[in-house]
Scaffold this active site. Structure first.
Site, PDB file in Angstrom:
ATOM      1  N   ASP A  44     -41.684  37.097   1.184  1.00  0.00           N
ATOM      2  CA  ASP A  44     -42.400  38.227   1.935  1.00  0.00           C
ATOM      3  C   ASP A  44     -42.257  39.620   1.497  1.00  0.00           C
ATOM      4  O   ASP A  44     -42.445  40.601   2.178  1.00  0.00           O
ATOM      5  CB  ASP A  44     -42.511  38.234   3.295  1.00  0.00           C
ATOM      6  N   GLU A  48     -52.813  32.947   5.564  1.00  0.00           N
ATOM      7  CA  GLU A  48     -52.027  33.843   5.999  1.00  0.00           C
ATOM      8  C   GLU A  48     -51.726  35.043   5.189  1.00  0.00           C
ATOM      9  O   GLU A  48     -52.285  35.169   4.088  1.00  0.00           O
ATOM     10  CB  GLU A  48     -50.657  33.514   6.734  1.00  0.00           C
TER      11      GLU A  48
END
Length: 337
Positions: free
Chosen positions: A29, A212
């Site tokens: 991420d 997401e």
């Protein structure tokens, strides 16, 4: 072989073999910012792990942002284990804001917080992260959304908005107040991307509506919304890939290339995994020094699916849509110092 010749042969061997065995940056991420001549990379990890670089290829590990843990973390997620998820770095009016999330895996027992600093340089005299606490919380049984994966964008009038979300009812967008540490009142909420959640799934379960990691890039009169579909963190079974849409208004609707609203399941493919790289996703996107960049992680098949940093150039077609070259997954190789 004489000693001198043997020594020269060893040195030559090292020169040609060391780069292929150099340790790459292993992140989940990733988000990035540039301060002065230095790039800073932040990622999921204990206390939020971060790195610095002057060329976006050679990265120095700088440690962790939080020496301990956020004071509120265990109240929002009782299973919090020091791993802070999915940060986002944002700059406004001389201050850096680092948003982050805590959660229980597969649960919407989650919260989003923010910490601030005057500089990203850990060797600067005024370097000090000051946690501003929790911005937003999701509670199972009360909320059918998940308070993780924050990303901040200013609209054309300078108003800050936070996109966030994972599974459940998809990606949300909420207005922040001028402090950028709290929600604006009265609260303004929007659903900007969603996938079908089958009927009958208990509210406390994530379900199969796999979406997401939103990130919004403002460019060329549009807001481009990138999200990850599929599953991360499953090694060879990872199906993460990046899809996108765009809107003239920050609140949407975000339409894909075919004109389908992302809030109704739309999303045009930007990049997906291949035999060498699985789980390609959870991207961020930037315009820096005249270049447009896609920053993300990918799992390397040849290294037991270890997550690796990828930074790819984005190009734009005549209709104003971005693209990346999948071969750049092999071409980009980071090196951790």
């Amino acid at each position: 072989m004489r000693p001198l010749i043997r020594s020269l042969a060893c040195i030559t061997s090292l020169l040609f073999t060391t780069p292929s065995h150099a340790k790459q940056v292993s992140v989940h991420d990733p988000v990035m910012a540039k301060e002065g001549k230095t790039f800073y990379l932040f990622s999921t990890g204990p206390g939020i792990t971060f790195y610095s670089s002057t060329d976006m290829r050679n990265w120095k590990e700088e440690g962790r942002v939080f020496p301990g843990e956020p004071a509120w973390a265990r109240k929002a997620a009782s299973s919090f284990n020091d791993h802070i998820w999915a940060p986002d770095i944002y700059f406004h009016n001389g201050k850096y804001y680092l948003y982050y999330s805590v959660s229980g895996f597969g649960k919407n027992t989650s919260g989003i917080g923010v910490t601030t600093n005057a500089t990203l340089n850990p060797r600067a005299a005024n370097y000090q992260w000051q946690d501003q606490g929790m911005v937003l919380q999701s509670i199972p049984g009360r909320d059918n959304w998940n308070a993780i994966d924050p990303n901040i964008v200013d609209d054309s009038s300078g108003t800050p908005w936070m996109s966030f979300g994972s599974f459940w009812s998809g990606i949300k967008l909420v207005k922040l107040d001028a402090s950028r540490t709290r929600l604006a009142e009265p609260q303004a909420w929007h659903t900007i991307a969603q996938r079908t959640r089958p009927a009958g799934i208990p509210d406390e379960e994530a379900g199969p509506a796999e979406i997401e990691a939103p990130h919004i890039l403002k460019k060329n009169g549009y807001y481009y919304l990138f999200v990850s579909w599929g599953l991360c963190c499953k090694k060879e079974a990872s199906t993460y890939h990046v899809v996108m849409g765009r809107s003239k208004d920050v609140t949407g609707p975000y339409l894909d290339r075919a004109g389908k609203d992302m809030a109704r399941g739309g999303g045009s493919l930007l990049i997906e995994g291949n035999a060498q790289w699985k789980g390609v996703g959870h991207n961020s996107a930037y315009s820096i020094d005249g270049k447009d960049l896609l920053v993300m992680h990918a799992y390397e098949t040849a290294d037991n699916y270890l997550q690796k940093l990828k930074i790819l150039d984005m190009k734009w077609d005549k209709d104003g849509w971005p693209s990346v070259d999948p071969q750049d997954l092999d071409r980009y190789q980071s090196k951790q110092q």
